[in-house]
Design a protein around this motif. Structure first.
Motif, PDB file in Angstrom:
ATOM      1  N   HIS A  54       0.829  -1.216   0.000  1.00 13.20           N
ATOM      2  CA  HIS A  54       0.000   0.000   0.000  1.00 13.20           C
ATOM      3  C   HIS A  54       0.858   1.259   0.000  1.00 13.20           C
ATOM      4  CE1 HIS A  54      -3.497  -2.627   1.594  1.00 13.20           C
ATOM      5  NE2 HIS A  54      -3.461  -2.595   0.282  1.00 13.20           N
ATOM      6  N   ARG A  55       1.981   1.213   0.704  1.00 17.79           N
ATOM      7  CA  ARG A  55       2.913   2.351   0.616  1.00 17.79           C
ATOM      8  C   ARG A  55       3.414   2.523  -0.817  1.00 17.79           C
ATOM      9  NH1 ARG A  55       6.279   0.209   5.778  1.00 17.79           N
ATOM     10  NH2 ARG A  55       5.100   1.220   7.458  1.00 17.79           N
ATOM     11  N   ARG A  56       3.753   1.409  -1.444  1.00 15.96           N
ATOM     12  CA  ARG A  56       4.281   1.460  -2.812  1.00 15.96           C
ATOM     13  C   ARG A  56       3.221   1.966  -3.786  1.00 15.96           C
ATOM     14  NH1 ARG A  56       3.192  -1.847  -6.393  1.00 15.96           N
ATOM     15  NH2 ARG A  56       2.647  -3.541  -4.960  1.00 15.96           N
ATOM     16  N   ILE A  57       2.008   1.446  -3.656  1.00 23.98           N
ATOM     17  CA  ILE A  57       0.929   1.873  -4.553  1.00 23.98           C
ATOM     18  C   ILE A  57       0.675   3.374  -4.395  1.00 23.98           C
ATOM     19  CG2 ILE A  57      -1.562   1.658  -4.998  1.00 23.98           C
ATOM     20  CD1 ILE A  57      -1.230  -1.359  -4.078  1.00 23.98           C
ATOM     21  N   ALA A  58       0.671   3.838  -3.153  1.00 25.80           N
ATOM     22  CA  ALA A  58       0.451   5.267  -2.906  1.00 25.80           C
ATOM     23  C   ALA A  58       1.601   6.099  -3.483  1.00 25.80           C
ATOM     24  CB  ALA A  58       0.304   5.514  -1.406  1.00 25.80           C
ATOM     25  N   ARG A  59       2.812   5.604  -3.293  1.00 18.48           N
ATOM     26  CA  ARG A  59       3.992   6.322  -3.794  1.00 18.48           C
ATOM     27  C   ARG A  59       3.957   6.382  -5.321  1.00 18.48           C
ATOM     28  NH1 ARG A  59       7.565   3.824  -0.298  1.00 18.48           N
ATOM     29  NH2 ARG A  59       7.812   2.203  -1.862  1.00 18.48           N
ATOM     30  N   ASP A  60       3.663   5.231  -5.938  1.00 15.18           N
ATOM     31  CA  ASP A  60       3.621   5.177  -7.404  1.00 15.18           C
ATOM     32  C   ASP A  60       2.555   6.112  -7.967  1.00 15.18           C
ATOM     33  OD1 ASP A  60       5.624   3.345  -7.295  1.00 15.18           O
ATOM     34  OD2 ASP A  60       4.391   1.597  -7.788  1.00 15.18           O
ATOM     35  N   ALA A  61       1.455   6.281  -7.200  1.00  9.85           N
ATOM     36  CA  ALA A  61       0.368   7.158  -7.654  1.00  9.85           C
ATOM     37  C   ALA A  61       0.648   8.625  -7.339  1.00  9.85           C
ATOM     38  CB  ALA A  61      -0.949   6.727  -7.007  1.00  9.85           C
ATOM     39  N   GLY A  62       1.722   8.862  -6.599  1.00 10.71           N
ATOM     40  CA  GLY A  62       2.084  10.242  -6.281  1.00 10.71           C
ATOM     41  C   GLY A  62       1.143  10.916  -5.295  1.00 10.71           C
ATOM     42  N   VAL A  63       0.457  10.116  -4.479  1.00 15.56           N
ATOM     43  CA  VAL A  63      -0.472  10.712  -3.516  1.00 15.56           C
ATOM     44  C   VAL A  63       0.270  11.074  -2.235  1.00 15.56           C
ATOM     45  CG1 VAL A  63      -2.268   9.227  -4.483  1.00 15.56           C
ATOM     46  CG2 VAL A  63      -1.214   8.612  -2.307  1.00 15.56           C
ATOM     47  N   ASP A  64      -0.352  11.954  -1.460  1.00 13.68           N
ATOM     48  CA  ASP A  64       0.206  12.376  -0.175  1.00 13.68           C
ATOM     49  C   ASP A  64      -0.155  11.316   0.865  1.00 13.68           C
ATOM     50  OD1 ASP A  64       1.160  13.839   1.965  1.00 13.68           O
ATOM     51  OD2 ASP A  64      -0.687  15.013   2.144  1.00 13.68           O
ATOM     52  N   LEU A  65       0.857  10.585   1.343  1.00 18.06           N
ATOM     53  CA  LEU A  65       0.636   9.421   2.201  1.00 18.06           C
ATOM     54  C   LEU A  65       0.969   9.724   3.659  1.00 18.06           C
ATOM     55  CD1 LEU A  65       0.140   6.315   2.507  1.00 18.06           C
ATOM     56  CD2 LEU A  65       2.583   6.025   2.042  1.00 18.06           C
ATOM     57  N   SER A  66       0.077   9.340   4.565  1.00 20.90           N
ATOM     58  CA  SER A  66       0.345   9.456   6.002  1.00 20.90           C
ATOM     59  C   SER A  66       0.078   8.106   6.660  1.00 20.90           C
ATOM     60  CB  SER A  66      -0.581  10.497   6.651  1.00 20.90           C
ATOM     61  OG  SER A  66      -0.450  11.750   6.055  1.00 20.90           O
ATOM     62  N   GLU A  67       0.589   7.963   7.876  1.00 22.05           N
ATOM     63  CA  GLU A  67       0.266   6.785   8.671  1.00 22.05           C
ATOM     64  C   GLU A  67      -0.152   7.247  10.056  1.00 22.05           C
ATOM     65  OE1 GLU A  67       3.060   3.585   8.566  1.00 22.05           O
ATOM     66  OE2 GLU A  67       3.343   3.761   6.396  1.00 22.05           O
ATOM     67  N   VAL A  68      -1.040   6.494  10.670  1.00 25.08           N
ATOM     68  CA  VAL A  68      -1.463   6.793  12.035  1.00 25.08           C
ATOM     69  C   VAL A  68      -0.808   5.766  12.960  1.00 25.08           C
ATOM     70  CG1 VAL A  68      -3.633   5.502  11.796  1.00 25.08           C
ATOM     71  CG2 VAL A  68      -3.416   7.232  13.565  1.00 25.08           C
ATOM     72  N   ASP A  69      -0.202   6.277  14.007  1.00 24.69           N
ATOM     73  CA  ASP A  69       0.587   5.451  14.919  1.00 24.69           C
ATOM     74  C   ASP A  69      -0.281   5.044  16.106  1.00 24.69           C
ATOM     75  OD1 ASP A  69       2.533   4.310  16.530  1.00 24.69           O
ATOM     76  OD2 ASP A  69       3.220   6.258  17.289  1.00 24.69           O
ATOM     77  N   SER A  70      -1.025   3.957  15.948  1.00 27.97           N
ATOM     78  CA  SER A  70      -1.953   3.523  16.989  1.00 27.97           C
ATOM     79  C   SER A  70      -1.783   2.039  17.291  1.00 27.97           C
ATOM     80  CB  SER A  70      -3.401   3.790  16.555  1.00 27.97           C
ATOM     81  OG  SER A  70      -4.299   3.144  17.440  1.00 27.97           O
ATOM     82  N   ARG A  71      -1.439   1.747  18.550  1.00 26.85           N
ATOM     83  CA  ARG A  71      -1.394   0.341  18.978  1.00 26.85           C
ATOM     84  C   ARG A  71      -2.782  -0.271  18.922  1.00 26.85           C
ATOM     85  NH1 ARG A  71      -2.746  -1.797  23.803  1.00 26.85           N
ATOM     86  NH2 ARG A  71      -2.979   0.293  24.639  1.00 26.85           N
ATOM     87  N   ARG A  72      -3.791   0.503  19.257  1.00 29.62           N
ATOM     88  CA  ARG A  72      -5.149  -0.034  19.286  1.00 29.62           C
ATOM     89  C   ARG A  72      -5.626  -0.417  17.890  1.00 29.62           C
ATOM     90  NH1 ARG A  72      -7.969   0.031  23.774  1.00 29.62           N
ATOM     91  NH2 ARG A  72      -7.015   0.900  25.630  1.00 29.62           N
ATOM     92  N   LEU A  73      -5.293   0.382  16.903  1.00 31.69           N
ATOM     93  CA  LEU A  73      -5.674   0.021  15.527  1.00 31.69           C
ATOM     94  C   LEU A  73      -4.735  -1.031  14.948  1.00 31.69           C
ATOM     95  CD1 LEU A  73      -6.652   3.511  14.045  1.00 31.69           C
ATOM     96  CD2 LEU A  73      -8.148   1.765  15.035  1.00 31.69           C
ATOM     97  N   ALA A  74      -3.549  -1.170  15.508  1.00 28.08           N
ATOM     98  CA  ALA A  74      -2.586  -2.156  14.990  1.00 28.08           C
ATOM     99  C   ALA A  74      -2.887  -3.568  15.456  1.00 28.08           C
ATOM    100  CB  ALA A  74      -1.161  -1.772  15.420  1.00 28.08           C
ATOM    101  N   THR A  75      -3.667  -3.678  16.537  1.00 29.43           N
ATOM    102  CA  THR A  75      -3.852  -4.985  17.167  1.00 29.43           C
ATOM    103  C   THR A  75      -5.057  -5.696  16.569  1.00 29.43           C
ATOM    104  OG1 THR A  75      -2.903  -4.042  19.189  1.00 29.43           O
ATOM    105  CG2 THR A  75      -4.011  -6.172  19.372  1.00 29.43           C
ATOM    106  N   ASP A  76      -4.843  -6.396  15.466  1.00 28.71           N
ATOM    107  CA  ASP A  76      -5.885  -7.261  14.929  1.00 28.71           C
ATOM    108  C   ASP A  76      -5.750  -8.633  15.590  1.00 28.71           C
ATOM    109  OD1 ASP A  76      -3.439  -7.346  13.549  1.00 28.71           O
ATOM    110  OD2 ASP A  76      -4.330  -8.382  11.855  1.00 28.71           O
ATOM    111  N   ILE A  77      -6.876  -9.269  15.784  1.00 26.68           N
ATOM    112  CA  ILE A  77      -6.898 -10.515  16.560  1.00 26.68           C
ATOM    113  C   ILE A  77      -7.066 -11.681  15.602  1.00 26.68           C
ATOM    114  CG2 ILE A  77      -8.004 -11.751  18.458  1.00 26.68           C
ATOM    115  CD1 ILE A  77      -6.636  -9.063  19.237  1.00 26.68           C
ATOM    116  N   ASP A  78      -5.955 -12.366  15.357  1.00 31.60           N
ATOM    117  CA  ASP A  78      -5.946 -13.482  14.411  1.00 31.60           C
ATOM    118  C   ASP A  78      -5.542 -14.790  15.037  1.00 31.60           C
ATOM    119  OD1 ASP A  78      -6.699 -12.321  11.926  1.00 31.60           O
ATOM    120  OD2 ASP A  78      -4.779 -11.291  11.861  1.00 31.60           O
ATOM    121  N   GLU A  79      -4.634 -14.727  15.997  1.00 32.58           N
ATOM    122  CA  GLU A  79      -3.986 -15.929  16.505  1.00 32.58           C
ATOM    123  C   GLU A  79      -4.189 -16.020  18.021  1.00 32.58           C
ATOM    124  OE1 GLU A  79       0.068 -15.681  15.180  1.00 32.58           O
ATOM    125  OE2 GLU A  79      -0.528 -15.624  13.074  1.00 32.58           O
TER     126      GLU A  79
END
Lengths: 207, 207
Positions: A144-169
């Motif tokens: 997704h970083r690469r796709i955004a970069r290739d498209a020349g869009v303004d890319l940001s990321e949000v630094d959240s442990r709560r959003l990072a914690t998906d429950i899979d295992e």
């Protein structure tokens, strides 16, 4: 902003099969979805659910059997490209999400705002630019970083442990017990799970 | 604000012994420490290091062979209780820390501000109240919440994936490769590690 939560309606969370029965995985998935919807509505949003099979939840549900990439890329085309709107996609397995963490996601400036998941996933994103598409296979955050970069869009990321914690295992369940206070944490406690100490990090074990 | 980074000077990161030799674990630990110090100084802070043995880094180093609890509780007593100041403790194994994530930690209001780690740890905190003490054994985030609650202090938490990602186990290394751009990520790449796809989350494997 249009907000969509994709969810697997049939046989979800197979990587939890060693600790939960199929019915339990279904119930736990519903509890996590309820927590995500609570966080989104608590942030003033009006989420819609798209599921591969009917699910019971406090949001409008559309059943769509397509895979995640086709579904989300179609939503991007219709919402952002054609209608000029903004789209947020938030995964259904983020029971630690809070109105505050969601608010940080949707209020971060950027054509595309990514919320990385642990282990290379993309747990949520906001798109406000017509040239972005998703590819959830593999280490999707890098794609997704690469796709955004290739498209020349303004890319940001949000630094959240709560959003990072998906429950899979199974090892993820301890995070819900340690930090959750919603339906998923209640469900795990009712099912007999509790935090246990190990040599390193803690684990969730069933009584 | 006084800022201290505790670090293990001898035989660090034993849980990485299956993938790194003792010398490599020492070098990688130094690289992670350099990243943490960069993030702290980038946030305008002046960190000091307290190590159980001499280490090479861009910060003043004090050697103190005591365990973490005794060390930090002594710093709390001298800095907060006696001098009325504020103390930040930031672990040395957080190579994804950035000036922005550190700034969120130190600018969050609260007598005590905790940055939870994955798996129940407490990766960083700020204390501005004399009645708080630490207990890093077990699921320390729960103990620290309880200690703060029992002391009646105003408790906050900072929601940061970057501060939550401490690097202890081989499965953590992929996070450094995916999200790091400092000394630790460079060190892993130079040592031949790269991101590999697995059934679930990605892993770091050595070429």
């Amino acid at each position: 902003m249009r907000v969509v939560v994709p969810v697997s309606g049939s046989d979800p969370k197979t990587r939890l099969a060693s600790v939960l029965t199929p019915d339990e995985r279904r119930d736990f998935t519903d509890a996590m979805l309820a927590d995500v919807l609570d966080a989104l509505t608590g942030a003033g949003l009006e989420p819609a659910v798209v599921s591969t099979a009917p699910v019971d939840c406090d949001a409008p549900v559309t059943v769509d059997e397509r895979g995640l990439d086709a579904l989300v890329n179609d939503l991007l085309a219709s919402t952002v490209d054609e209608a000029g709107g903004a789209l947020a996609i938030v995964m259904a397995d983020l029971p630690l999400a809070t109105p505050e963490s969601v608010d940080r996601l949707v209020s971060t400036d950027g054509d595309v705002v990514l919320a990385p998941g642990l282990g290379g996933g993309t747990n949520a994103f906001v798109c406000r630019h017509p040239d972005f598409r998703v590819d959830y296979h593999g280490a999707s955050i890098r794609d997704h970083r690469r796709i955004a970069r290739d498209a020349g869009v303004d890319l940001s990321e949000v630094d959240s442990r709560r959003l990072a914690t998906d429950i899979d295992e199974p090892s993820d369940l301890a995070e819900v017990l340690l930090h959750g206070d919603g339906a998923a944490a209640d469900w795990l406690a009712d099912a007999g799970f509790e935090v246990a100490l190990t040599d390193g990090r803690v684990a969730a074990v069933r009584k």
